[in-house]
Design an enzyme around this catalytic site. Sequence first.
Site, PDB file in Angstrom:
ATOM      1  N   LYS A 117       0.530  -8.254   1.057  1.00 61.11           N
ATOM      2  CA  LYS A 117       0.022  -7.679   2.314  1.00 61.11           C
ATOM      3  C   LYS A 117       0.439  -8.583   3.459  1.00 61.11           C
ATOM      4  O   LYS A 117       0.676  -9.785   3.259  1.00 61.11           O
ATOM      5  CB  LYS A 117      -1.506  -7.590   2.292  1.00 61.11           C
ATOM      6  CG  LYS A 117      -2.049  -6.500   3.170  1.00 61.11           C
ATOM      7  CD  LYS A 117      -1.947  -5.153   2.488  1.00 61.11           C
ATOM      8  CE  LYS A 117      -2.416  -4.008   3.309  1.00 61.11           C
ATOM      9  NZ  LYS A 117      -2.465  -2.765   2.526  1.00 61.11           N
ATOM     10  N   GLY A 123     -14.376  12.326   7.586  1.00 63.68           N
ATOM     11  CA  GLY A 123     -13.128  11.851   8.193  1.00 63.68           C
ATOM     12  C   GLY A 123     -12.153  12.993   8.397  1.00 63.68           C
ATOM     13  O   GLY A 123     -11.982  13.847   7.517  1.00 63.68           O
ATOM     14  N   ASN A 134      -5.537  11.356   8.893  1.00 69.19           N
ATOM     15  CA  ASN A 134      -4.440  11.695   7.992  1.00 69.19           C
ATOM     16  C   ASN A 134      -4.970  12.095   6.610  1.00 69.19           C
ATOM     17  O   ASN A 134      -4.669  13.171   6.106  1.00 69.19           O
ATOM     18  CB  ASN A 134      -3.494  10.485   7.910  1.00 69.19           C
ATOM     19  CG  ASN A 134      -2.304  10.759   7.037  1.00 69.19           C
ATOM     20  OD1 ASN A 134      -2.424  10.803   5.825  1.00 69.19           O
ATOM     21  ND2 ASN A 134      -1.155  10.977   7.643  1.00 69.19           N
TER      22      ASN A 134
END
Length: 422
Positions: free
Chosen positions: A106, A218, A221
Amino acid sequence: MAEELNPFKISQLQLDKAAEKMQLDKTAHAILREPMNTLETTIPVRMDDGSVEVFTGFRVRYNTARGPAKGGVRYHPQENIDTVKALSAWMTWKCSLANLPFGGGKGGIICDTKKMSDSEVERMSRGYIRSVQREIGPETDILAPDVYTNPQIMAWMMDEYSALKGYNSFGVLTGKPVEVWGSEGRFDSTAMGGMYIMREAANKLKINLKGAKVIIQGFGNAGKFAFELAHNIGANVIAISDSKGGIYSEDGLDLAKLEAAKEKTGSVQGYQDKNAEKISNEKLLELKADVLIPAAMENQITGSNADNIIVPLLLELANGPVTPEADEILFEKGVVDLPDFLVNSGGVIVSYFEWVQNLQGYYWDIDEVYSKLDKIVTKSFHDVMKTQTEYAAKGKKITPREAAYIIAVSRVAAAMKVRGWY
Ligand code: NAD
């Protein structure tokens, strides 16, 4: 209490818990508690007004026993090394659970891109690549978009890396625009993977998805694609929300009308229908339905509301929506809660496909992408169920999250063992 600790401590505690249940070798455990490699970099960037601003960036390679590190780059004002370390650990387990030939990594930069021009963001992104160029590459560490990074930023980064190398290196990162060989299907891959898991889980729990009631938290996307895909298989999405609140209709909601409401009023709460009513995000989670899909933020289901969750199946499409305390309550209640690193693994799986296609220079159509994705996530789901059953047969009750951890950690430990790391 675990819920108040920093993310890296939480990731270590989760590993410790799995290590104890699976009786992991002590040396393997010690190796896996820490990242293999952490890099902090300084990135001077010429701003549009001629001044130079100095940004701090990170790249962490958590473990590469099973393959090159893989993970996104986040741009965030509150980015810090502990968050990056935790996310790199979780990427390691996510890639391992899906049985991808990747380790975990990450990265991030402390910055607020909302206050920067596009050209400043471009120069900072190119600067980041120059500062981590020796650490990354298609065979060492493969980047991807994450919070506040996007396909355009990936294209700039790939371009910078390729310029430094002197040849095109498309496989250094994934999530690129298709013009520079991003994969088909990348955008709805997370939700698509989640829907294949929903199909398998519903089958196991004998929930008929035709007409099944689904709640989604939510409308970004992940949530929006989940709505569309759930609707396409005949399910009825009865409630959905965004940061401003939720909307509920027992008759089911209409996606086009939701999008129009969001566009016009800034929230799904602007949705109008005779049986639709506004509800709070808290209330939305506690509705009666067949499937609940948190697809927004972390820490939504906690020790204080877990007891009110009354769905038989919970699919964690968001990262970390259920706290460790809630996990135990849900398990005791008999709610099947499938963990984030199983349910939302579709994104990294299609990233893997992008990397494979880049290395081969041979590109697949969308049907091929979906069918390969289906095969991988379906197998992951059944691996988790099988491990849970095997432990139950030995008298050990474990949650699906613990089963997923045990599979992921044991694969990484096995790779380290045969390589002679312990
Ligand atoms: P996004 O920014 O596109 O959308 C987030 C949505 O959540 C927005 O609709 C926002 O209004 C809503 N929201 C914010 N706070 C809320 C709250 N308190 N209650 C209800 N809704 C709230 O983000 P996304 O890409 O859809 O990601 C959502 C989650 O899925 C995150 O946890 C992310 O880490 C995870 N995820 C996404 C992907 C992906 O490919 N998009 C991949 C893996 C995991």
